[in-house]
Design an enzyme around this catalytic site. Structure first.
Site, PDB file in Angstrom:
ATOM      1  N   SER A 183      12.413   6.084   3.165  1.00  0.00           N
ATOM      2  CA  SER A 183      12.709   4.711   3.579  1.00  0.00           C
ATOM      3  C   SER A 183      13.407   3.946   2.467  1.00  0.00           C
ATOM      4  O   SER A 183      13.166   4.204   1.279  1.00  0.00           O
ATOM      5  CB  SER A 183      11.395   3.989   3.919  1.00  0.00           C
ATOM      6  OG  SER A 183      11.620   2.608   4.114  1.00  0.00           O
ATOM      7  N   TYR A 239       3.293   1.237   0.878  1.00  0.00           N
ATOM      8  CA  TYR A 239       4.124   2.196   1.629  1.00  0.00           C
ATOM      9  C   TYR A 239       5.367   2.553   0.805  1.00  0.00           C
ATOM     10  O   TYR A 239       5.728   3.730   0.679  1.00  0.00           O
ATOM     11  CB  TYR A 239       4.502   1.528   2.951  1.00  0.00           C
ATOM     12  CG  TYR A 239       5.565   2.185   3.788  1.00  0.00           C
ATOM     13  CD1 TYR A 239       5.277   3.293   4.584  1.00  0.00           C
ATOM     14  CD2 TYR A 239       6.865   1.657   3.840  1.00  0.00           C
ATOM     15  CE1 TYR A 239       6.253   3.866   5.392  1.00  0.00           C
ATOM     16  CE2 TYR A 239       7.837   2.212   4.651  1.00  0.00           C
ATOM     17  CZ  TYR A 239       7.537   3.322   5.422  1.00  0.00           C
ATOM     18  OH  TYR A 239       8.500   3.880   6.227  1.00  0.00           O
TER      19      TYR A 239
END
Ligand SMILES: NC(=O)c1ccc[n+]([C@@H]2O[C@H](COP(=O)([O-])OP(=O)(O)OC[C@H]3O[C@@H](n4cnc5c(N)ncnc54)[C@H](OP(=O)(O)O)[C@@H]3O)[C@@H](O)[C@H]2O)c1
Length: 247
Positions: free
Chosen positions: A136, A149
């Site tokens: 990501s 995250y």
């Protein structure tokens, strides 16, 4: 050429769209997903392209080796593997409770490495193939909104960098797919903006790259220059922009 492909986290919205493209292309697929009902529905939808499937929580003890062994047994060998599962989780909860932070780290990092160890060794021994992992843009810079995250995805980016350089001499292409925000169940509660992409658009780019050279692929590609700027901003400047440093 009809490729033999294993997809881990196949029931994710993005991976499901990748599966559809690969099935249309004529590839043979082995699917691993956590939710048995969602997995059965996807298998039914894809039809004869699916050589087998396995419902498995990939954070469970021994799950990585088990999943890779099942895929290899069903397909004979793997030409391509895509690791797609992930957990965004609740950032505020991770700031109160290590158990949730740990769940995010185990899902996005530990369980992926548990897959990559047997996959990398198999691909290295065979001397070819494509290994893809979805990470990501959140791993590019720590932000208050999602830094637990982001930290897991950043560590994964570094792991993949090393793996790519280990395997290139054996002809194995290692792909890091750095996704920007996608309108999927993961971002269901998020306010959408113009830079959001869709699972079919992201899947098209991933399927395209899985036939080409390994490397770090920003998906969609417009995130590469944007992240170049975001990474270069000094913290004192970064912290003044609410859209970057806000919750
Ligand atoms: N959506 C975004 O904005 C965005 C942005 C950047 C990167 N990504 C990354 O893109 C990938 C795909 O996400 P998505 O957008 O398609 O979201 P999604 O539809 O919510 O998919 C996430 C998938 O991960 C699976 N999963 C979570 N924990 C698991 C576990 N312990 N074992 C096995 N499977 C597990 C989920 O399984 P269940 O179906 O059982 O819940 C779900 O299928 C993820 O790696 C995500 O981090 C997404």
């Amino acid at each position: 050429m009809r490729r033999r492909i294993a997809i881990f986290g196949a029931t994710s919205a993005v991976a499901g769209e990748v599966c559809k493209r690969l099935a249309t292309h004529g590839d043979r697929l082995f699917l691993v997903g956590r939710n048995p009902d969602k997995l059965a529905a996807l298998v039914a939808d894809l039809g004869p392209a699916v050589a087998g499937s396995l419902a498995l929580d990939l954070t469970a003890e021994g799950a990585g080796a088990q999943a890779v062994a099942a895929a290899t047994a069903a397909l004979g060998h793997l030409d391509v593997a895509l690791v797609a599962h992930g957990l965004l989780g609740d950032q505020l909860e991770t700031e109160r409770d290590f158990a949730h932070a740990d769940e995010i780290l185990r899902t996005n990092l530990d369980s992926v490495i548990a897959l990559l160890i047997p996959l990398a060794n198999d691909f290295e021994a065979r001397g070819g193939g494509h290994l893809g992992v979805i990470t990501s843009v959140a791993g590019e810079r720590g932000r208050p909104r999602n830094y637990t995250y982001g930290a897991a995805k950043a560590a994964l980016n570094t792991y993949l960098q090393g793996l790519r350089s280990r395997l290139w001499a054996r002809g194995v292409a290692v792909h890091t797919f750095k996704l920007g925000p996608v309108d999927s169940p993961m971002t269901e509660s998020h306010a959408k903006h113009a830079l959001f992409s869709t699972p079919p658009a992201v899947a098209a780019a991933i399927a395209h790259h899985l036939e080409g050279r390994g490397g770090e692929h920003y998906v969609p590609a417009y995130w590469r220059p944007i992240l170049g700027v975001v990474r270069a901003l000094p913290e004192a400047v970064f912290q003044r922009f609410g859209f970057l440093a806000g919750r």
